[in-house]
Design a protein around this motif. Sequence first.
Motif, short mmCIF file in Angstrom:
data_model
loop_
_atom_site.label_atom_id
_atom_site.label_comp_id
_atom_site.label_asym_id
_atom_site.label_seq_id
_atom_site.Cartn_x
_atom_site.Cartn_y
_atom_site.Cartn_z
N TRP A 21 3.91 8.65 -11.55
CA TRP A 21 3.80 7.32 -10.94
C TRP A 21 2.46 6.65 -11.16
O TRP A 21 2.43 5.43 -11.38
CB TRP A 21 4.21 7.38 -9.47
N PRO A 22 1.34 7.37 -11.14
CA PRO A 22 0.08 6.68 -11.45
C PRO A 22 0.10 6.05 -12.85
O PRO A 22 -0.37 4.93 -13.03
CB PRO A 22 -0.98 7.78 -11.35
N GLN A 23 0.69 6.75 -13.81
CA GLN A 23 0.82 6.20 -15.16
C GLN A 23 1.77 5.02 -15.19
O GLN A 23 1.51 4.02 -15.84
CB GLN A 23 1.33 7.28 -16.13
N ALA A 24 2.89 5.14 -14.50
CA ALA A 24 3.87 4.06 -14.47
C ALA A 24 3.24 2.79 -13.91
O ALA A 24 3.45 1.69 -14.44
CB ALA A 24 5.09 4.46 -13.65
N GLY A 67 -0.09 2.64 -4.52
CA GLY A 67 0.36 3.47 -3.40
C GLY A 67 1.81 3.20 -3.04
O GLY A 67 2.58 4.12 -2.78
N TYR A 68 2.18 1.94 -3.05
CA TYR A 68 3.55 1.56 -2.69
C TYR A 68 4.55 2.14 -3.68
O TYR A 68 5.52 2.79 -3.29
CB TYR A 68 3.67 0.03 -2.64
N TYR A 69 4.32 1.94 -4.97
CA TYR A 69 5.28 2.42 -5.96
C TYR A 69 5.30 3.94 -6.05
O TYR A 69 6.35 4.54 -6.28
CB TYR A 69 5.03 1.79 -7.33
N ALA A 70 4.16 4.58 -5.85
CA ALA A 70 4.13 6.05 -5.86
C ALA A 70 4.94 6.61 -4.70
O ALA A 70 5.62 7.62 -4.84
CB ALA A 70 2.69 6.55 -5.81
N ARG A 71 4.88 5.93 -3.55
CA ARG A 71 5.63 6.40 -2.38
C ARG A 71 7.12 6.10 -2.51
O ARG A 71 7.96 6.92 -2.22
CB ARG A 71 5.07 5.75 -1.11
N GLU A 72 7.44 4.89 -2.94
CA GLU A 72 8.84 4.45 -2.98
C GLU A 72 9.55 4.89 -4.26
O GLU A 72 10.78 4.97 -4.29
CB GLU A 72 8.92 2.93 -2.87
N GLN A 73 8.79 5.14 -5.31
CA GLN A 73 9.33 5.56 -6.61
C GLN A 73 10.45 4.64 -7.08
O GLN A 73 11.54 5.06 -7.43
CB GLN A 73 9.77 7.02 -6.56
N ILE A 129 6.23 -3.95 0.20
CA ILE A 129 4.76 -3.84 0.29
C ILE A 129 4.29 -4.23 1.69
O ILE A 129 3.38 -3.60 2.23
CB ILE A 129 4.07 -4.66 -0.82
N ILE A 130 4.92 -5.21 2.29
CA ILE A 130 4.57 -5.57 3.67
C ILE A 130 4.84 -4.40 4.61
O ILE A 130 4.00 -4.05 5.45
CB ILE A 130 5.31 -6.85 4.13
N ARG A 131 5.99 -3.73 4.44
CA ARG A 131 6.27 -2.53 5.25
C ARG A 131 5.21 -1.45 5.01
O ARG A 131 4.79 -0.76 5.94
CB ARG A 131 7.67 -1.98 4.95
#
Length: 161
Positions: free
Chosen positions: A67-70, A107-113, A150-152
């Motif tokens: 996810w960090p790369q994505a 952080g959002y995308y890493a968590r939500e994938q 992202i708001i959540r």
Amino acid sequence: EALIQRSMRDVRVPVLTEAQYLEIASIRRELEGFAAGRAAEMAGPKEIRRLKKIVERNEAAAVAGRWPQAVKYNQEFHFALVEAAEMPILLAILSGLWLRMGPLIAGYYAREQLGLVRHHQAIIAACESRDPAAAAAEMRADIDDAKEGIIRYIQSFTIDE
């Protein structure tokens, strides 16, 4: 501020407030939508190949759970689109905005994938067909689609404090 130095050894990335995030997202929505439309008018085969390659790398990183790369490829796509639009001043402006919200997006995308490229593929298609209105609309949708999540995510920090 991209960083807050609390002491010689304590440097932190501030979490944007909901209002700050919404302001930056609305600015990005307009400026990056404008740039996407311009890219659809300006991008040649070389720029389109570059955009496709970034999306392919983004998809591969997401599938592999990197996810960090994505997220890095997501930002690279947005910046490459502005470069294809031949707007270096806009790129400098957007770099500052991304610096402030980059950690939040990561952080959002890493968590939500979640997948990052659906609208990117549509933007490339709009560039190939020289359709500025479609490219701009897809970029705005790309930014809008992440807003609620992202708001959540921001609220999850404020609830924990």
